[in-house]
Motif scaffolding. Structure first.
Motif, PDB file in Angstrom:
ATOM      1  N   PHE A   1     -30.370  16.822  -4.228  1.00 59.31           N
ATOM      2  CA  PHE A   1     -31.369  16.347  -3.279  1.00 59.31           C
ATOM      3  C   PHE A   1     -31.561  14.842  -3.406  1.00 59.31           C
ATOM      4  N   GLN A   2     -31.972  14.227  -2.295  1.00 60.64           N
ATOM      5  CA  GLN A   2     -32.190  12.790  -2.247  1.00 60.64           C
ATOM      6  C   GLN A   2     -33.642  12.493  -1.892  1.00 60.64           C
TER       7      GLN A   2
ATOM      8  N   HIS B   1     -34.915  10.616   0.250  1.00 60.80           N
ATOM      9  CA  HIS B   1     -35.256  10.514   1.669  1.00 60.80           C
ATOM     10  C   HIS B   1     -35.580  11.874   2.292  1.00 60.80           C
ATOM     11  N   GLN B   2     -35.237  12.974   1.604  1.00 57.48           N
ATOM     12  CA  GLN B   2     -35.571  14.292   2.129  1.00 57.48           C
ATOM     13  C   GLN B   2     -37.053  14.610   1.999  1.00 57.48           C
ATOM     14  N   LEU B   3     -37.742  13.839   1.169  1.00 58.86           N
ATOM     15  CA  LEU B   3     -39.106  14.187   0.781  1.00 58.86           C
ATOM     16  C   LEU B   3     -40.092  13.078   1.127  1.00 58.86           C
TER      17      LEU B   3
ATOM     18  N   ILE C   1     -38.032  22.056  -0.762  1.00 55.25           N
ATOM     19  CA  ILE C   1     -36.660  21.571  -0.599  1.00 55.25           C
ATOM     20  C   ILE C   1     -35.723  22.520  -1.319  1.00 55.25           C
TER      21      ILE C   1
ATOM     22  N   SER D   1     -32.310  23.069  -0.059  1.00 56.97           N
ATOM     23  CA  SER D   1     -30.925  22.732   0.221  1.00 56.97           C
ATOM     24  C   SER D   1     -30.854  21.260   0.603  1.00 56.97           C
ATOM     25  N   PRO D   2     -29.674  20.645   0.589  1.00 54.34           N
ATOM     26  CA  PRO D   2     -29.545  19.229   0.965  1.00 54.34           C
ATOM     27  C   PRO D   2     -29.953  18.947   2.404  1.00 54.34           C
ATOM     28  N   GLU D   3     -30.091  19.989   3.214  1.00 52.15           N
ATOM     29  CA  GLU D   3     -30.464  19.789   4.612  1.00 52.15           C
ATOM     30  C   GLU D   3     -31.967  19.851   4.843  1.00 52.15           C
ATOM     31  N   ASP D   4     -32.719  20.372   3.879  1.00 50.56           N
ATOM     32  CA  ASP D   4     -34.159  20.536   4.050  1.00 50.56           C
ATOM     33  C   ASP D   4     -34.878  19.199   3.956  1.00 50.56           C
ATOM     34  N   THR D   5     -35.955  19.070   4.721  1.00 49.66           N
ATOM     35  CA  THR D   5     -36.852  17.920   4.630  1.00 49.66           C
ATOM     36  C   THR D   5     -38.280  18.435   4.708  1.00 49.66           C
TER      37      THR D   5
END
Length: 870
Positions: A674-675, A677-679, A839, A841-845
């Motif tokens: 995770f990054q 920017h997702q959060l 969060i 998955s890498p696609e979740d925000t």
């Protein structure tokens, strides 16, 4: 492959039915003390011409099998003694109550074990005969029941040869299975073309850790693929390390299912798969290379994978007792077991469904078939209590068979609380009161048990009068300022009080004997009148169930009382009784609450070849290491020297090493996929302390409503208690009635919990209110639009009550950090777990709002996941 004498006999010398009657066996500690007591008697009784040796080692080959075991006693003659002296071997079995209730099958099993010892002694010393003495020792009555006889060597050797012959085919099959298993595992490849980011680093750490016999604490976030990333290298390490068994353990059903899903991928399992395809053997030496390359279409591995489940979930006849006179699946169990065992051994995938199918096909109990297959399965998936509990089957089998085992523990952050529960017990005075007489039917317990239960009640009165005198008035009632129905008075005791112990031990004996006698007379128990209830809404309980519950509660308490020390707390709790529910004037509960599970778990970790604990929240390392008793933990109030991290990188794992035998404990923290920017992470300085809760409700409601209007969708709001939750529910309903709410309630049934989750998965625009640390704060998966925001309106700290203050003092004495170990670390763990629902998955925000001014503190921020800040 060596075979323990006990294991040989349990395989080949059992016959007849299951015999789990009312026979509460002594604990391991009680059994050891009983053996030692008799062995000391023997030593004192020996004259100068004889020698008595306790725990006498015997080993040797019989046919194809190398046997090994220890007889409890060996009496031999001195060199100057008469040459006609015949040596004696002794086997001691501890028990409680009437010996007649011990089934014939159990007696024959015990005798078989002694006869094999006799055969080994005759073969080793070229004896023509030996005396064998089987002694049953009642630990409560200090009573021996010896049975001694003279056996000719040829008879014993023939008996042992027959058992070994029965075992030989199975032994050859197991040897071949081990060779096939190891060959296949050497070639095992990762089931995907490539690893996820940092998943390979995780796998390499697990492989190296097992290879070097370490205890590992692995912290890795959701989305990294922890379960597969841990299971795969552990399987690869089995061959290199000569491991016998791998235990995959979790605290939740969801965690066990993740293990089963990962093993399906690794084994290539399909419901129709039953055959194994051989593969070419390759031998890779370097740990980094041994992980293998990606492949697809892998065949079903010749690895037996067993799923253990709780007895209540496996039982086909919950209204019947576990013996042949009651349950049709217990009758003749051991006579039909060999065919069922062979069928199961040829079925590599033994989940609950497959175990049940095989068991019912052979008309035996599924639960006890699974228990049997735990002896013969390479991988066992189960609950943490199957290895860490005091009566844990996996730990017991590991010690009995001298296995090299590696437990893999998922959701390891829960192990502290689960272990505390395993090593805690409680006695309730009201249970004994209700057992004496039912107010509705005026029927009471059987006459032989009235006096023992009344004696226990007398013990309760004495206990309360002596230990809680400061809280009583002149009439013996709770003082006037302590008689509110919801008021509980708690008295901490330095030791487990002895006022009850004698009465309780006698009650155990009397209940056991009564139930055994009743079974011999075939007296019915089921569907009898309700003698023990918990209020109007409870269904009637049979007298058998009532007496069993009293028996098991009492035994559990007494067993822990014997081990009581500074790792636990004993409290006497008092409250006003309710006569309407047949409660005494003063309700009382005597509790033993474990505070430091490390003292019980340390041996479990040290006896394993290696251990891997993993979770998304295992920070700080020293908290889990200390309370679980892993290598490097403090065993006294002294400080532990910890080295500087030897690897540290923003993009790589952080490893800390703790130096203390048996090996250093390793803590590894891995970045996730995770990054930042997702959060959208927000810290909101609104105090949620108890004194500020009333005025905190309107601004929190306002923030929830503003976010909901800005971006409609599904949100979860976590509060510290149901009381606080209800305040917030009322505020939202009054101020923003247009917002649809889904609210957790106390004591929700499983169907209601599932409905709560299903609404989030199938609907949009919901705001859920839940209690932090409850059913909805971990173990649920709401990816994508199922959840787009989380509010945590609490720091999650446990209440500042007498219990937690005592806990803090004990942890301060032991580890020098009582506040953090009691309050801060457990609280923030719950916060991180709850926020982690967002969060997946890498696609979740989404947005996380941490509502409390203490979230602004640097120490608190430092304990949050790194990727939240990076």
């Amino acid at each position: 492959m060596k075979v323990a004498v006990r294991s040989l006999c349990e395989f080949a010398a059992r016959s007849g039915s299951l015999e789990f009657r009312y026979t509460p066996s002594p604990t391991a500690e009680e059994g050891i003390r009983g053996h030692q007591k008799l062995q000391k008697r023997r030593l004192k009784a020996c004259d100068r011409d004889t020698d008595y040796e306790a725990e006498y080692l015997l080993e040797g080959h019989i046919g194809e099998i190398e046997l090994k075991g220890r007889a409890d006693g060996y009496l031999s003659s001195d060199t100057s003694a008469d040459s006609s002296f015949i040596p004696l071997l002794e086997e001691i079995k501890t028990h409680r109550g009437d010996l007649e209730r011990l089934g014939e099958g159990q007696r024959q099993l015990h005798l078989a074990q002694l006869k094999v010892y006799g055969a080994l002694l005759c073969l080793r010393d070229n004896l023509s005969a030996v005396r064998l003495r089987l002694v049953y020792y009642d630990i409560d009555r200090d009573q021996e029941s010896p049975d001694e006889s003279l056996w000719q060597a040829q008879v014993l050797i023939a008996f042992a040869e027959d058992l070994c012959h029965q075992y030989a085919n199975w032994h050859r099959q197991e040897t071949e299975h081990r060779l096939q298993r190891d060959s296949a595992l050497q070639q095992l490849a990762f089931p995907y073309p490539e690893f996820r980011p940092f998943q390979r680093e995780l796998s390499e750490a697990v492989y190296k850790g097992i290879f070097t016999r370490r205890q590992l604490l692995l912290e890795a976030p959701t989305g990294l693929g922890k379960t597969l990333g841990v299971s795969f290298p552990a399987l690869k390490a089995m061959v290199k390390c000569g491991m016998d068994r791998l235990f995959l353990l979790s605290s939740r059903t969801t965690g066990r299912q993740l293990f089963m899903d990962a093993l399906k991928q690794l084994s290539g399992y399909k419901p129709s798969d039953q055959k194994n395809t051989d593969r070419k053997n390759t031998d890779r030496e370097k740990p980094e290379q041994a992980l293998g390359a990606a492949t697809q279409n892998a065949p079903l591995l010749p690895v037996r994978i067993l799923e253990l489940s709780a007895k209540e979930k496996s039982c086909e006849h919950p209204d019947k007792a576990c013996h042949g006179d009651s349950c049709p699946l217990a009758e003749g169990f051991f006579d039909r077991l060999p065919h069922a065992r062979q069928a199961a051994a040829q079925t590599y995938w033994l989940d609950q469904h497959e175990i049940r199918r095989i068991a019912l096909e052979h008309e035996i109990c599924p639960y006890y078939l699974a228990q049997e297959m735990a002896r013969w399965s390479d991988l066992v998936v189960g609950d943490v209590n199957h290895y860490f509990d005091r009566q844990a089957i996996l730990f017991s089998l590991s010690q009995q068979n001298d296995w090299k085992v590696v437990p893999l523990v998922d959701e390891a952050h829960n192990l502290i609380d689960r272990a505390r529960g395993m090593y805690s017990a409680q006695l309730d005075r009201a249970h004994f009161s209700r057992a004496l007489k039912d107010s509705k039917t005026a029927q009471s317990v059987p006459e032989p048990l009235k006096k023992p239960i009344q004696a226990v009640q007398q013990g309760w009165r004495k206990l309360i009068a002596e230990e809680a005198a400061d809280h009583l008035d002149d009439t013996g009632s709770l003082a006037s300022d302590q008689t509110l129905s919801n008021k509980t008075v708690s008295v901490n005791l330095d030791q487990v009080p002895e006022q009850l112990n004698g009465y309780l031990h006698q009650l155990v004996t009397d209940i056991t004997d009564y139930l055994a006698d009743s079974m011999k007379e075939h007296q019915p128990f089921h569907r009898q009148t309700q003698l023990l209830g918990y209020g109007e809404a409870q269904p009637p309980a049979s007298s058998e169930q009532i007496l069993q519950q009293l028996l098991f509660d009492t035994l559990g308490f007494l067993k822990l009382a014997e081990l009581f020390d500074q790792h636990s707390l004993c409290t006497l709790e008092l409250a006003k009784g309710n006569p309407r529910f047949r409660e005494p004037k003063i309700k009382a509960a005597l509790k033993i609450q474990n505070l430091i599970p490390a003292d019980f778990l340390r041996e479990r970790f040290n006896r394993a070849y290696a251990t891997v604990l993993f979770s998304a929240t295992l920070n700080p390392a020293e908290y889990y290491r200390d309370l679980l008793g892993m290598a490097g933990s403090q065993v006294a109030a002294s400080a532990v020297t910890e080295s500087e991290p030897n690897q540290e990188s923003d993009q790589g794992p952080v490893i800390r090493t703790v130096s203390e035998p048996p090996r250093e404990a390793l803590w590894l923290s891995l970045p996730g996929p995770f990054q930042r920017h997702q959060l959208d992470l927000r810290r909101v300085p609104i105090s949620t302390r108890f004194r500020d809760r009333n005025r905190s409700v309107p601004p929190i409601c306002q923030r929830i409503a503003a976010q909901y209007r800005q971006k409609p969708g599904n949100y979860l709001v976590y509060l510290s208690s149901f009381s606080y939750l209800q305040q917030l529910e009322k505020g939202l309903t009054e101020l923003y009635p247009e917002i649809p709410l889904q609210v957790q309630s106390a004591g929700m049934k499983e169907a209601d919990r599932q409905h709560f989750i299903d609404r989030f998965r199938n609907e949009q625009g919901l705001v859920g209110l839940a209690v932090l640390g409850g059913a909805f704060s971990e173990g649920i998966d709401l990816p994508g639009d199922a959840l787009i925001g989380v509010f945590v309106a609490t720091l999650g700290l446990p209440p500042y009550d007498d219990f937690h203050e005592t806990l803090s003092q004990r942890l301060e004495q032991r580890f020098g950090d009582g506040y953090r170990y009691t309050y801060l670390y457990p609280g923030l763990r719950k916060v991180i777990q709850a926020a982690g629902r967002l969060i997946r998955s890498p696609e979740d925000t989404g947005v996380i709002e941490l509502i409390d001014d203490r979230f602004m503190q640097p120490e608190v921020q430092a304990l949050m996941p790194d990727w939240w800040h990076r």
